[in-house]
Design a protein around this motif. Structure first.
Motif, PDB file in Angstrom:
ATOM      1  N   LEU A 163      29.307  47.039  76.877  1.00  9.65           N
ATOM      2  CA  LEU A 163      28.241  48.031  76.800  1.00  9.65           C
ATOM      3  C   LEU A 163      27.961  48.715  78.133  1.00  9.65           C
ATOM      4  CD1 LEU A 163      25.623  46.225  74.508  1.00  9.65           C
ATOM      5  CD2 LEU A 163      26.897  48.321  73.982  1.00  9.65           C
ATOM      6  N   ALA A 164      28.090  47.971  79.236  1.00  7.05           N
ATOM      7  CA  ALA A 164      27.681  48.502  80.540  1.00  7.05           C
ATOM      8  C   ALA A 164      28.329  49.849  80.884  1.00  7.05           C
ATOM      9  CB  ALA A 164      27.960  47.473  81.641  1.00  7.05           C
ATOM     10  N   PRO A 165      29.641  50.022  80.706  1.00  8.81           N
ATOM     11  CA  PRO A 165      30.233  51.322  81.048  1.00  8.81           C
ATOM     12  C   PRO A 165      30.025  52.397  79.984  1.00  8.81           C
ATOM     13  CG  PRO A 165      31.955  49.810  80.334  1.00  8.81           C
ATOM     14  CD  PRO A 165      30.683  49.020  80.377  1.00  8.81           C
ATOM     15  N   LYS A 166      29.434  52.031  78.829  1.00 12.23           N
ATOM     16  CA  LYS A 166      29.259  52.991  77.739  1.00 12.23           C
ATOM     17  C   LYS A 166      27.862  53.595  77.717  1.00 12.23           C
ATOM     18  CE  LYS A 166      32.040  53.368  74.863  1.00 12.23           C
ATOM     19  NZ  LYS A 166      33.207  54.287  74.761  1.00 12.23           N
ATOM     20  N   THR A 167      27.078  53.333  78.773  1.00 14.45           N
ATOM     21  CA  THR A 167      25.715  53.856  78.783  1.00 14.45           C
ATOM     22  C   THR A 167      25.369  54.414  80.152  1.00 14.45           C
ATOM     23  OG1 THR A 167      23.382  53.293  78.442  1.00 14.45           O
ATOM     24  CG2 THR A 167      24.780  51.566  79.362  1.00 14.45           C
ATOM     25  N   ASP A 168      24.510  55.418  80.158  1.00 17.56           N
ATOM     26  CA  ASP A 168      24.021  55.974  81.419  1.00 17.56           C
ATOM     27  C   ASP A 168      22.965  55.042  82.004  1.00 17.56           C
ATOM     28  OD1 ASP A 168      23.660  57.854  83.471  1.00 17.56           O
ATOM     29  OD2 ASP A 168      21.952  58.726  82.432  1.00 17.56           O
ATOM     30  N   ALA A 169      21.910  54.771  81.245  1.00 17.97           N
ATOM     31  CA  ALA A 169      20.858  53.865  81.696  1.00 17.97           C
ATOM     32  C   ALA A 169      21.109  52.477  81.114  1.00 17.97           C
ATOM     33  CB  ALA A 169      19.489  54.371  81.255  1.00 17.97           C
ATOM     34  N   LEU A 170      20.943  51.457  81.955  1.00 15.38           N
ATOM     35  CA  LEU A 170      21.095  50.073  81.513  1.00 15.38           C
ATOM     36  C   LEU A 170      19.903  49.293  82.039  1.00 15.38           C
ATOM     37  CD1 LEU A 170      22.701  47.825  80.132  1.00 15.38           C
ATOM     38  CD2 LEU A 170      23.962  47.507  82.273  1.00 15.38           C
ATOM     39  N   ILE A 171      19.109  48.733  81.122  1.00 14.46           N
ATOM     40  CA  ILE A 171      17.925  47.967  81.496  1.00 14.46           C
ATOM     41  C   ILE A 171      18.099  46.540  81.001  1.00 14.46           C
ATOM     42  CG2 ILE A 171      15.416  47.759  81.300  1.00 14.46           C
ATOM     43  CD1 ILE A 171      16.762  51.055  80.334  1.00 14.46           C
ATOM     44  N   LEU A 172      18.141  45.602  81.928  1.00  9.11           N
ATOM     45  CA  LEU A 172      18.201  44.185  81.604  1.00  9.11           C
ATOM     46  C   LEU A 172      16.825  43.589  81.824  1.00  9.11           C
ATOM     47  CD1 LEU A 172      21.522  43.244  83.468  1.00  9.11           C
ATOM     48  CD2 LEU A 172      21.249  44.132  81.142  1.00  9.11           C
ATOM     49  N   ALA A 173      16.418  42.673  80.953  1.00  4.52           N
ATOM     50  CA  ALA A 173      15.108  42.040  81.085  1.00  4.52           C
ATOM     51  C   ALA A 173      15.259  40.533  80.934  1.00  4.52           C
ATOM     52  CB  ALA A 173      14.135  42.579  80.035  1.00  4.52           C
ATOM     53  N   ARG A 224      45.824  38.855  91.919  1.00  3.95           N
ATOM     54  CA  ARG A 224      45.768  40.026  92.789  1.00  3.95           C
ATOM     55  C   ARG A 224      45.959  41.303  91.974  1.00  3.95           C
ATOM     56  NH1 ARG A 224      48.462  41.195  98.669  1.00  3.95           N
ATOM     57  NH2 ARG A 224      48.236  43.467  98.617  1.00  3.95           N
ATOM     58  N   GLN A 225      46.863  41.267  91.017  1.00  6.17           N
ATOM     59  CA  GLN A 225      47.109  42.446  90.189  1.00  6.17           C
ATOM     60  C   GLN A 225      45.852  42.837  89.422  1.00  6.17           C
ATOM     61  OE1 GLN A 225      50.250  41.931  87.343  1.00  6.17           O
ATOM     62  NE2 GLN A 225      50.232  44.054  86.695  1.00  6.17           N
ATOM     63  N   HIS A 226      45.174  41.830  88.854  1.00 10.65           N
ATOM     64  CA  HIS A 226      43.939  42.109  88.124  1.00 10.65           C
ATOM     65  C   HIS A 226      42.863  42.654  89.055  1.00 10.65           C
ATOM     66  CE1 HIS A 226      44.932  39.220  84.541  1.00 10.65           C
ATOM     67  NE2 HIS A 226      45.659  40.325  84.549  1.00 10.65           N
ATOM     68  N   ALA A 227      42.773  42.089  90.258  1.00  8.11           N
ATOM     69  CA  ALA A 227      41.778  42.556  91.220  1.00  8.11           C
ATOM     70  C   ALA A 227      42.036  44.002  91.618  1.00  8.11           C
ATOM     71  CB  ALA A 227      41.776  41.652  92.449  1.00  8.11           C
ATOM     72  N   GLU A 228      43.297  44.334  91.869  1.00  2.00           N
ATOM     73  CA  GLU A 228      43.651  45.704  92.231  1.00  2.00           C
ATOM     74  C   GLU A 228      43.293  46.675  91.104  1.00  2.00           C
ATOM     75  OE1 GLU A 228      47.776  45.568  93.114  1.00  2.00           O
ATOM     76  OE2 GLU A 228      47.504  44.899  95.185  1.00  2.00           O
ATOM     77  N   LYS A 284      40.128  50.975  88.850  1.00  2.00           N
ATOM     78  CA  LYS A 284      39.454  51.481  87.656  1.00  2.00           C
ATOM     79  C   LYS A 284      37.988  51.797  87.962  1.00  2.00           C
ATOM     80  CE  LYS A 284      38.548  50.223  82.795  1.00  2.00           C
ATOM     81  NZ  LYS A 284      37.076  50.183  82.828  1.00  2.00           N
ATOM     82  N   THR A 285      37.315  50.871  88.657  1.00  2.00           N
ATOM     83  CA  THR A 285      35.905  51.088  88.990  1.00  2.00           C
ATOM     84  C   THR A 285      35.743  52.285  89.908  1.00  2.00           C
ATOM     85  OG1 THR A 285      35.435  48.722  88.760  1.00  2.00           O
ATOM     86  CG2 THR A 285      33.862  50.038  90.024  1.00  2.00           C
ATOM     87  N   ALA A 286      36.607  52.411  90.906  1.00  2.00           N
ATOM     88  CA  ALA A 286      36.516  53.522  91.849  1.00  2.00           C
ATOM     89  C   ALA A 286      36.682  54.861  91.141  1.00  2.00           C
ATOM     90  CB  ALA A 286      37.559  53.366  92.955  1.00  2.00           C
ATOM     91  N   ILE A 287      37.623  54.934  90.219  1.00  2.00           N
ATOM     92  CA  ILE A 287      37.847  56.179  89.479  1.00  2.00           C
ATOM     93  C   ILE A 287      36.635  56.511  88.627  1.00  2.00           C
ATOM     94  CG2 ILE A 287      39.205  57.224  87.629  1.00  2.00           C
ATOM     95  CD1 ILE A 287      41.637  55.678  88.741  1.00  2.00           C
TER      96      ILE A 287
END
Length: 977
Positions: free
Chosen positions: A265-275, A931-935, A940-943
């Motif tokens: 869900l986290a990358p599929k939303t603009d606002a994310l509110i955890l409580a 290492r491959q997964h970390a890269e 992916k996150t940077a893009i």
């Protein structure tokens, strides 16, 4: 609310409130959404005669729908002939209401418009969330401070900004209706509840194969339902404006279904509110992982970080925080000192004590406890804890352990023969205890009678136990022991709440306990009810039948009745099972541990404000095991549970204080109140609303407006629970109020349903109602009724037209709306400008639209003098008004956009620093899968974040709209005359 959007280069740009032409008809754009493959999705309402008031959806994309925006230069000026220029005033006000606030406006705009106490500390989460580029925040306030209300305030702000159109709320299943109820009654935010009955209704209502998450714009669903694999494909297809996850500490453990759901869900939303009141389990890496859901670039390594890197992602206060304690005293009664009730063991129970200590816990003559395998060191204390709950719970634990031994191989059975024999002996002793002679059960009945729990009293009590077997025992014994009659009353007076019930049953039990008119008097529950459930509405009595060896769980339990809104001093008691002749130097475990935990929780609650930090573990199971380990090693209680709290959050609090009560933003409006807007809008839309929709002010309650909703308004209300709609007859006759006190009174009565109200006794029908939903709805500016009227007002003007309004001006004043947007369709620059001097070639701007209208006398009761000027000459100035407004808006952009540009630049620097640090981290790993997964993760996150930064920046040309023109009224002195 609505958004703006822009398609591919060279395509048209669309905005809410814009008029467009599609399929040879005219439409008003209500909502704009960008889709992944089908271009711009336009939710529209018909304005031309053939499609007037009809809703439709178009996709502005080559090969799908050809949608043409109507150019502002072609706007036709139409004199307003309505009484008091009502049509123009309503149109301008509705357009303001429909236009989202720009990203640059970070002040709160909906404060004071909801059915909640206006508490400054509850506004802080919304204020903090709006400071970031994306509203992403962990609301980590301690138990009882009102996190649901804080979520509602934040969602309301997002809706006003056009950033809360699509909302998903995820909660534990037993509080689905409670959460839905609060958001509707307090904030007028309707959510469709997707519990088991809600899902079944969806299957009947929506087309086969339709994604329910795309069909309903705002939904609430349990985390238990949503984490099922069957919903994964549906979730992958939907992007949300805002996702709320309650009790978010359940997301921490990597690899679990809850964690995978959060990662989805986290990358599929603009606002994310955890409580969550307990989001930190003592593991830095787990907490880092949780906050990385909010901002994946906050820390390169979730196990090694500086706490200041995360302080922008959470807000945490407790009852004793200065900003909290100063505001809540009158709405949160101080709890009484907890009472420990001593229960001396019966002879049969004493024999169990002797067996447990002599054979399992402290075997004589240097022998070892007859237990082997994983957990052997702590299993004797598991048996002891079961017995401290009840002999029934002990018997169940023994039976289950024997069954597991019998299920092993013959060799393993032989190895555990001594353990099985000792368990058999212990089980036989448990079977010798007569239920009616159990010490704790007898004392419980006495205490319940003492506090007047019974068939002729309204007193309610919640009883907690860790063991289902104990709850079953209490369910069997208590109704008759307390004198409840046979049949339905007995069944309804004492009820259980546990995880084995369906979501509908769990919600029903919670709701009934909050309604004064229900038969439920004794709620028996386990720790399923220790989180998130409001049990304080009709109850201030709690009994721990057995105490968990976890301060976190004790505090969570106590917080069900000891919370904001409690009007009576909470009374908390605990039953302690003691040996018949215990040695003061070697007390029973309940006195040595349970009683001390109860006292310690109370001590810290009164000083620090929350007790979950004492052991520094932030995890219930870890706390329990730490205490067991301490007892097994012979440590003292004070060594196991220290006086000085070790709070992982204490490190975080430095420099992370509430932002304070900044000035709030007042949205410009032409009407003195929401009531004034609604009344005039009804008169304009229906001409005679009293006859056409049965509009009337109730004779008995003059604060209540009653009318019959049309089909369109009924459609908007269908997301609310069917039981509520049917019981209150909402779709047949809608009752609303603009009076906050009256709205609160009716909400309170819906829960009470007994006694009298301010103006007359409750009717028999009201006394038998069971939903707890009020019969009167408080109208906020975001209520579906107001949004429905806003849309109706906007379609009253023909396509691409603007009203001409005779007013107290010396020369024509063009009223203009100007806007720049980003790629996500959110306004970044917004102006309501008034331009004069167009005929002289020296235009002058005033950006205070409402001020200009007030000074020009555009208000209720104004005299609408007929326009007698040269309409053609006025019309010829429209292109110049549009052109000069574009130039003016370009100048305003440099000022309004500056804070946003600074934020984006700072975010780019953070991204670059994060990427360098992350690359340095994974470069230390040896070449391989890790290492491959970390890269891949870093790339992916940077893009994704780089794309986000690009999307948030202003893009494309400005959108300009002619809102109207003020012209000199007859008798007004003209410029140069």
């Amino acid at each position: 609310m609505t958004t703006t959007a822009e398609g591919a280069p060279g395509t048209a740009k669309f905005a809410a409130g814009m008029q467009v032409r599609a399929r040879d008809e005219d439409w008003l754009v209500v909502e704009v959404t960008e889709t992944a493959k089908d271009g711009t999705r336009l939710d529209v309402r018909g304005t031309s005669p053939l499609v007037r008031d009809q809703r439709a959806v178009f996709f502005a994309h080559p090969g799908l729908d050809e949608v043409t925006p109507l150019r502002p230069e072609d706007t036709e000026l139409v004199p307003d002939d309505s009484p008091e220029c009502r049509r123009s005033r309503l149109f301008i006000d509705a357009l303001i209401r429909k236009t989202p606030l720009p990203l640059s406006e970070q002040r709160l705009a909906t404060v004071g418009t909801h059915l909640v106490d206006d508490l400054a500390y509850q506004r802080e989460p919304a204020r903090a969330a709006l400071q970031g580029l994306r509203p992403r925040l962990l609301i980590a306030d301690a138990v009882g401070l009102g996190k649901t209300l804080e979520v509602g305030l934040l969602l309301s702000e997002l809706i006003r900004r056009g950033r809360g159109e699509r909302i998903l709320v995820v909660t534990p299943k037993h509080i689905l209706e409670q959460f839905q109820h609060e958001l509707w009654t307090r904030f007028a935010i309707p959510l469709v509840r997707l519990d088991s009955s809600g899902i079944e209704r969806i299957r009947q209502q929506i087309p086969a194969g339709r994604n329910p998450f795309s069909y309903y714009k705002r939904a609430i669903i349990s985390i238990d339902t949503l984490r099922s694999d069957r919903w994964r494909s549906h979730l992958m297809q939907v992007n949300w404006d805002a996702v709320v996850i309650d009790e978010s500490h359940k997301l921490i453990n990597t690899g679990t279904k809850n964690n995978r759901l959060a990662q989805l869900l986290a990358p599929k939303t603009d606002a994310l509110i955890l409580a969550s009141a307990t989001p930190h389990n003592g593991d830095r890496a787990s907490f880092g992982e949780l906050l990385s859901l909010l901002d994946p670039t906050a820390i390169p390594d979730t196990s090694e970080y500086d706490e200041t890197q995360l302080e922008h992602l959470y807000i945490r206060r407790h009852k004793m925080s200065p900003d909290v304690s100063a505001e809540i005293g009158h709405k949160w009664a101080t709890r009484k000192k907890p009472e420990s009730i001593e229960c001396r063991a019966s002879a049969a129970e004493q024999r169990i004590f002797d067996e447990l200590y002599d054979v399992w816990i402290r075997p004589a003559d240097g022998r070892r406890a007859p237990v082997t395998g994983n957990g052997a060191r702590l299993f004797p204390y598991t048996l002891l804890k079961a017995f401290l709950s009840s002999h029934e719970a002990l018997a169940e634990t023994v039976h289950n352990r024997i069954a597991r031994i019998d299920g092993r191989s013959p060799a393993e059975q032989a190895e555990r023969a001594a353990e099985r024999a000792a368990l058999t002996t212990l089980g036989a002793l448990a079977d010798e205890v007569e239920k009616g002679q159990a010490a704790k059960l007898r004392r419980l009945v006495d205490k319940l009678k003492e506090i007047e729990v019974g068939p002729h009293s309204d007193t309610r009590v919640v009883i907690f136990s860790e063991r289902r077997a104990t709850l079953e025992m209490l369910q069997d014994h208590l109704p008759a022991a307390l004198g409840f009659a046979e049949g339905a009353q007995r069944a309804g007076a004492v009820r259980q709440l546990h995880g084995g019930l369906s979501d509908d049953e769990q919600q029903r039990v919670v709701k009934d306990f909050s309604l004064a008119g229900s038969d439920l008097r004794v709620l028996l529950t386990g720790d399923i009810a220790a989180e998130g459930v409001n049990l304080h509405r009709q109850c201030h009595q709690m009994i721990h039948y057995d105490l968990p060896w976890s301060l976190i769980t004790i505090e969570q339990r106590n917080g069900r009745i000891d919370r904001y809104g409690q009007q009576h001093s909470p009374e908390i008691r605990a039953l302690l099972l003691l040996m018949q002749n215990e040695d003061p130097a070697d007390p029973s475990a309940d006195r040595k541990v349970s009683e001390r935990l109860l006292e310690r929780e109370d001590e810290v609650h009164r000083t620090l404000g929350e007790a979950a930090s004492i052991l520094g573990l932030r995890d219930e199971e870890a706390e329990k095991n730490a205490i067991m380990e301490g007892l097994a090693s012979g440590a003292s209680f004070d060594a196991i549970v220290p006086d000085v709290p070790l709070d992982p959050f204490e490190l975080f609090m430095a420099g992370h204080l509430p932002t304070g009560a900044d000035e709030d933003y007042r949205v410009p409006q032409l009407f003195a109140s929401t009531r004034a807007f609604v009344e005039e809008a009804l008169s304009e839309v229906y001409e005679n609303p009293e006859q056409k929709i049965g509009k009337r002010w109730d004779e008995d309650h003059p604060e209540m407006l009653v009318f019959t909703p049309d089909r369109e308004l009924q459609r908007r209300l269908l997301v609310l629970p069917k039981s509520y709609l049917d019981e209150r007859g909402v779709l047949d006759q809608l009752r609303v109020t603009f009076d906050r006190d009256f709205g609160q009174e009716r909400l309170d009565q819906a829960r009470e349903r007994s006694g009298t109200r301010g103006k007359g006794a409750i009717t028999k029908q009201e006394r038998t109602e069971t939903s707890g939903w009020p019969d009167v709805s408080y109208l906020t500016d975001q209520h579906p009724v107001v949004e429905w009227l806003t849309d109706k007002v906007l379609v009253r003007l023909a396509r691409n037209t603007a009203p001409v309004i005779p007013a107290q001006v010396a020369e024509p004043v063009f009223l203009m709306q100007g806007m720049y947007s980003n790629a996500k369709g959110h306004p970044t620059v917004l102006a309501w400008s008034c331009v004069t001097g167009l005929d002289s070639g020296a235009p002058w701007f005033d950006d205070d639209l409402v001020g200009v209208l007030e000074r020009a006398g555009v208000r209720p009761k104004m005299l609408n003098r007929q326009f007698t000027g040269d309409l053609a000459a006025l019309q010829a100035l429209v292109p110049a008004a549009v052109a000069t407004t574009r130039e003016h808006l370009s100048e305003l952009r440099r000022v309004q956009e500056e804070p946003l540009v600074e934020q984006l630049e700072e975010y780019e620097k953070r991204l670059a620093a994060w990427r360098r640090a992350s690359e340095s981290t994974y470069e230390q790993l040896t070449i391989g899968v890790r290492r491959q997964h970390a890269e891949q993760r870093v790339q992916k996150t940077a893009i994704e974040v780089a794309q986000l930064i690009e999307q948030l920046a202003t893009q494309g040309e400005s959108m300009v709209r002619v809102v109207g023109v003020l012209v000199p009224a007859a008798g007004t002195e003209q410029k140069g005359a």
